[in-house]
Design a protein around this motif. Sequence first.
Motif, PDB file in Angstrom:
ATOM      1  N   LEU A 497       0.825  -1.203   0.000  1.00 15.58           N
ATOM      2  CA  LEU A 497       0.000   0.000   0.000  1.00 15.58           C
ATOM      3  C   LEU A 497       0.860   1.253   0.000  1.00 15.58           C
ATOM      4  N   ALA A 498       2.034   1.171   0.577  1.00 17.83           N
ATOM      5  CA  ALA A 498       2.922   2.327   0.691  1.00 17.83           C
ATOM      6  C   ALA A 498       3.376   2.856  -0.671  1.00 17.83           C
ATOM      7  N   ARG A 499       3.175   2.073  -1.741  1.00 21.97           N
ATOM      8  CA  ARG A 499       3.546   2.550  -3.081  1.00 21.97           C
ATOM      9  C   ARG A 499       2.709   3.741  -3.523  1.00 21.97           C
ATOM     10  N   ILE A 500       1.472   3.829  -3.017  1.00 15.53           N
ATOM     11  CA  ILE A 500       0.565   4.891  -3.473  1.00 15.53           C
ATOM     12  C   ILE A 500       0.845   6.143  -2.649  1.00 15.53           C
ATOM     13  N   LYS A 501       1.883   6.844  -3.010  1.00 14.60           N
ATOM     14  CA  LYS A 501       2.356   7.982  -2.220  1.00 14.60           C
ATOM     15  C   LYS A 501       1.355   9.131  -2.158  1.00 14.60           C
ATOM     16  N   SER A 502       0.502   9.255  -3.167  1.00 10.84           N
ATOM     17  CA  SER A 502      -0.411  10.397  -3.232  1.00 10.84           C
ATOM     18  C   SER A 502      -1.742  10.134  -2.540  1.00 10.84           C
ATOM     19  N   LEU A 503      -1.892   8.983  -1.883  1.00  6.72           N
ATOM     20  CA  LEU A 503      -3.174   8.621  -1.275  1.00  6.72           C
ATOM     21  C   LEU A 503      -3.552   9.604  -0.168  1.00  6.72           C
ATOM     22  N   LYS A 504      -4.778  10.155  -0.281  1.00  8.83           N
ATOM     23  CA  LYS A 504      -5.264  11.113   0.708  1.00  8.83           C
ATOM     24  C   LYS A 504      -6.435  10.569   1.526  1.00  8.83           C
ATOM     25  N   GLU A 505      -7.184   9.622   0.963  1.00 10.47           N
ATOM     26  CA  GLU A 505      -8.338   9.058   1.671  1.00 10.47           C
ATOM     27  C   GLU A 505      -8.336   7.545   1.510  1.00 10.47           C
ATOM     28  N   LEU A 506      -8.453   6.839   2.630  1.00 11.27           N
ATOM     29  CA  LEU A 506      -8.461   5.380   2.626  1.00 11.27           C
ATOM     30  C   LEU A 506      -9.554   4.881   3.551  1.00 11.27           C
ATOM     31  N   ASN A 507     -10.399   4.005   3.031  1.00 11.30           N
ATOM     32  CA  ASN A 507     -11.473   3.412   3.819  1.00 11.30           C
ATOM     33  C   ASN A 507     -11.353   1.899   3.751  1.00 11.30           C
ATOM     34  N   ILE A 508     -10.956   1.283   4.866  1.00  7.35           N
ATOM     35  CA  ILE A 508     -10.881  -0.177   4.938  1.00  7.35           C
ATOM     36  C   ILE A 508     -11.729  -0.671   6.119  1.00  7.35           C
ATOM     37  N   SER A 509     -12.812   0.027   6.389  1.00  3.97           N
ATOM     38  CA  SER A 509     -13.680  -0.362   7.497  1.00  3.97           C
ATOM     39  C   SER A 509     -14.251  -1.757   7.253  1.00  3.97           C
ATOM     40  N   GLY A 510     -14.356  -2.534   8.313  1.00  2.00           N
ATOM     41  CA  GLY A 510     -14.920  -3.876   8.218  1.00  2.00           C
ATOM     42  C   GLY A 510     -13.966  -4.917   7.668  1.00  2.00           C
ATOM     43  N   CYS A 511     -12.734  -4.529   7.347  1.00  2.00           N
ATOM     44  CA  CYS A 511     -11.734  -5.507   6.884  1.00  2.00           C
ATOM     45  C   CYS A 511     -11.035  -6.066   8.119  1.00  2.00           C
ATOM     46  N   ASN A 512     -11.654  -7.056   8.737  1.00  2.00           N
ATOM     47  CA  ASN A 512     -11.236  -7.488  10.070  1.00  2.00           C
ATOM     48  C   ASN A 512      -9.976  -8.334  10.069  1.00  2.00           C
ATOM     49  N   ARG A 513      -9.450  -8.677   8.901  1.00  2.00           N
ATOM     50  CA  ARG A 513      -8.176  -9.410   8.861  1.00  2.00           C
ATOM     51  C   ARG A 513      -6.976  -8.471   8.915  1.00  2.00           C
ATOM     52  N   ILE A 514      -7.237  -7.184   8.857  1.00  2.00           N
ATOM     53  CA  ILE A 514      -6.152  -6.209   8.960  1.00  2.00           C
ATOM     54  C   ILE A 514      -5.733  -6.095  10.419  1.00  2.00           C
ATOM     55  N   THR A 515      -4.438  -6.168  10.666  1.00  2.00           N
ATOM     56  CA  THR A 515      -3.918  -6.133  12.035  1.00  2.00           C
ATOM     57  C   THR A 515      -2.831  -5.063  12.158  1.00  2.00           C
ATOM     58  N   ASP A 516      -2.163  -5.089  13.293  1.00  2.00           N
ATOM     59  CA  ASP A 516      -1.053  -4.163  13.534  1.00  2.00           C
ATOM     60  C   ASP A 516       0.068  -4.325  12.521  1.00  2.00           C
ATOM     61  N   VAL A 517       0.171  -5.500  11.899  1.00  2.00           N
ATOM     62  CA  VAL A 517       1.226  -5.735  10.904  1.00  2.00           C
ATOM     63  C   VAL A 517       1.102  -4.746   9.753  1.00  2.00           C
ATOM     64  N   SER A 518      -0.122  -4.564   9.257  1.00  2.00           N
ATOM     65  CA  SER A 518      -0.331  -3.613   8.153  1.00  2.00           C
ATOM     66  C   SER A 518      -0.030  -2.184   8.590  1.00  2.00           C
ATOM     67  N   LEU A 519      -0.500  -1.814   9.788  1.00  2.00           N
ATOM     68  CA  LEU A 519      -0.254  -0.454  10.266  1.00  2.00           C
ATOM     69  C   LEU A 519       1.233  -0.195  10.437  1.00  2.00           C
ATOM     70  N   THR A 520       1.981  -1.222  10.759  1.00  2.00           N
ATOM     71  CA  THR A 520       3.409  -1.073  11.003  1.00  2.00           C
ATOM     72  C   THR A 520       4.213  -0.989   9.718  1.00  2.00           C
ATOM     73  N   TYR A 521       3.870  -1.820   8.730  1.00  2.00           N
ATOM     74  CA  TYR A 521       4.733  -1.962   7.556  1.00  2.00           C
ATOM     75  C   TYR A 521       4.144  -1.406   6.257  1.00  2.00           C
ATOM     76  N   ALA A 522       2.857  -1.105   6.206  1.00  2.00           N
ATOM     77  CA  ALA A 522       2.261  -0.636   4.943  1.00  2.00           C
ATOM     78  C   ALA A 522       1.806   0.810   4.993  1.00  2.00           C
ATOM     79  N   PHE A 523       1.580   1.343   6.191  1.00  2.00           N
ATOM     80  CA  PHE A 523       1.025   2.687   6.311  1.00  2.00           C
ATOM     81  C   PHE A 523       2.128   3.725   6.489  1.00  2.00           C
TER      82      PHE A 523
END
Length: 667
Positions: A497-523
Motif C-alpha cells: 500500500l505504501a507505493r501509493i504515495k499520493s493517497l489522501k483518503e483510505l477506507n478499509i472499514s470492516g476488513c477485520n483481517r487487517i492487524t497491527d502488521v499492516s499499520l506497522t509496515y504498509a502505512f
Amino acid sequence: MATIELPYEVLVYIFKYLPPSDRKAASETCQAWYQAANDYCFLKNKTIVFYKTDLNEETSPIQVIENSVIPYFNFLFSELEISNKLNSFWDKIGENIKGLTIRKCDIHEKVIDNILHQCTSLETLNIQGCKELFMSGCLLEKTNTWIADSFKNLKSLNLSDNKYITDALFYRFVKNAPVLENLCLSLCPLQFHGGFIKRFYPNTNNIFENPSECVFTFYFVLQFIKSRADQIKSLVFSNTLIDGAALKSLSEIQNLKLECLQLNMCDQLTNAGIISLTIHQQTLRELDIGLCTRVTDQSLMYISENLIHLEYLNIQRCRAVTDLGVAELNKLKKLKRLNISQCELITREGIEKGICKEENITLQELDVNSLNLVQTGVIMISETLTNLRFIDLSFCFNAVTDTSIQVIFKNQLLLHTLKISYCDKVSDAGLTGMGKVETEGDEEGPVMSNYNEGSMPNRIHLGSRAEEEIIRDARRKRDVMRMCEKLTMDSYTGYSLARIKSLKELNISGCNRITDVSLTYAFTLKELQSLNLSRCQQITVDGIKHLVKNCPSIEYLNLNDCYNLKDDAVFEIVKGLTRLQYLELRGCNQLTDKTLEAVQDHCKILKVLDIQGCHNISAELGCSIGTLPTLHTVLMSKPGPYITDGVKNRSPAPPLIPSLLRKLRLH
C-alpha cells in the motif's frame, strides 16, 4: 549562517502546489508565509465556516473576522442563529462577500433583507433549509431598488429544501439576477400537475405579473427558464417529482444549452424524458440520474449515443440497468467520472465491453461499490484504467482479495482515494505485499490470499469453524510479520500500500483481517488525510504507534468498534496527530475518562468527537469537554439512569452548562 528570504511572488507560486491543509500549516510559520498563504488566488476559494456557535457572545468568532486585515470572500453559516446584532459585521465586510451560504439557520426576514442589502458583490447565494424564513411569505417583499444592485453579479442561486417557497418568493430572487447561470431547487415542493396551471394561472399571457403566493409550480419555473434560456447552464431538480413529460418540456426549450443537470432520486423520471434530453441537450457535460428507479438500458444507449461531450455520469442504483446498457459506455470518449454503484445486474462482462474495452486514460473516478464482480473484474479494471484518482470497491466481497488488491497497488499509483470497506478477504498479506517470499525461478506476481492455509493437513481440528478461522488468522499474521521483519522494502515480491504515495483518503472499514502488521509496515503515507479503520478489531496500540508516526497528516480518523483499543492508543493519536479534526471512537468500550483528559490536553483544533457506546466514560466529563474552543459536536450516549445498590436511580442527571448543550448530540 544567514537565512535567505524568498520573494512574496515565489512563495505564492510554491504554495500553489500544496493542498489546503499543508498551506494552512505553512502559514503558521512566520508573517511572510502567512501573507503568502492568504494571497487572493487562495482566498477566493476559501470559505469561512460558522457551525453551531453563538455569534452573539462577547467573544464571538465573528469579531475576529470583522477585525481582520485580510479580506474574506466566502462565508457559510450553518445551524445557528443570525440576528440583527450582527448588523455591524455586514456593514463592514458585506461589500467584499462573493459567496454566501445560510443553511438551516434561525433568521428573520428583516435580517436577511439587511444582509442582502449590504452584500453588493454576491456571485453565489445559497439559502437552504430555512423553512421559517419563507413561512410568512414576506421575504424580499419591500426591497425597492437595492436588490437589483445586490444581485447584479449573481451567477449561482440555491434555494433547496425550503418547503414553504412559492412562485412569488422564487421570482423575487431570480427577477433581479440578470446573469444567473446556475439554479438549484432540489427538495423543493415543486408541483407538476397540470391542474395547478388552470387553477392559479388561468391567463398565461404574462404570468410574471402576478405569481402565485400559494404554490410553487414547475410551470412557473419553466417559464422563467424560457425567459433566460440563453444564460442558464446548470439545473438541479434532485429529490423532486419531475417526470418524463416535465423533463421533455424542459429539454425542448429553444436556445437552452445545458452543461449540467442533476436529477438524483427522481422516482417519476422515465426513459421518454431522458431520450428527449439526449436529443435536445447534447451540450451536457454532467448528468446525475442516480437512484432513478425507472431508468433502463434504453436510456443509457441514448446517453452514450448522443451526449458525446459527457464528462460525468451517475446511474447509482438504477437497478434496471444491465450489461447491455453499460457496454455502450465505450462511446463516451470524454468521460472522466462514472458512478455505476449498486446496480445489481451489472457484471464483469458489461464493464469489459464498456469502459474497459480498451486502455482508458481519460477516466479518473470510478464508483463500483456493491456490484456483483469477481476477482478478475477488479484486476481488469486496474490494468485497463491506469489513470484513476478515485476508486470505490466497497462491498465487492468476492472481487477484492489479496490478489486483486496487489494489482491495484501495482498499477494505480495516482490514486488519492481508495475505498474497500467490508471487503473482508483482504488481509495483511495483501496490504504489505508479503504473501509470497521471492525465490529464484519464480515469476514476479501478486500474493495469494489463501497462502499457508493448507498447512498441517493431517491434524484434525475439533473446534468450531469460527475457532478454526481465528487460528488461521493468527498463523497468517505471524507469518507475514516474520516476512516483514526479514525483508526490506526493496526485496518485496508483492506490492505494498505504501507505493501509493499520493493517497489522501483510505477506507478499509470492516476488513477485520487487517492487524497491527499492516499499520506497522504498509502505512507510510505522508499525504493521508482521511482514514477509516472502523470494525478492524485486531488493531491495538502497537499498530497505532506506527500509524501516527508514519501518517502525520491525518485529519479524519474513524476507529468505531475497534474494541481492543485502550486509553494508551488514544493518547498516541491525540499527541501525534496535530492536524486531527474528526475523531470517532464509538463502541470502543475499554476507553475511560483518561481518553477525554488526553483529548482535552492535546487536541487544539478538534471539531467532532464521537464517544457513543464508551460506557466507561462519565457523562459529566463528556459534557465538560465541550469547552474546547474549536469543538462543535460531541456525540455521546444518554446519561443514566444510574444504578445504586441494584436499583435504578431516576434522579435527574447532573446540571449541564446551557452553552455546552448546543455542542452535544445525545443518541
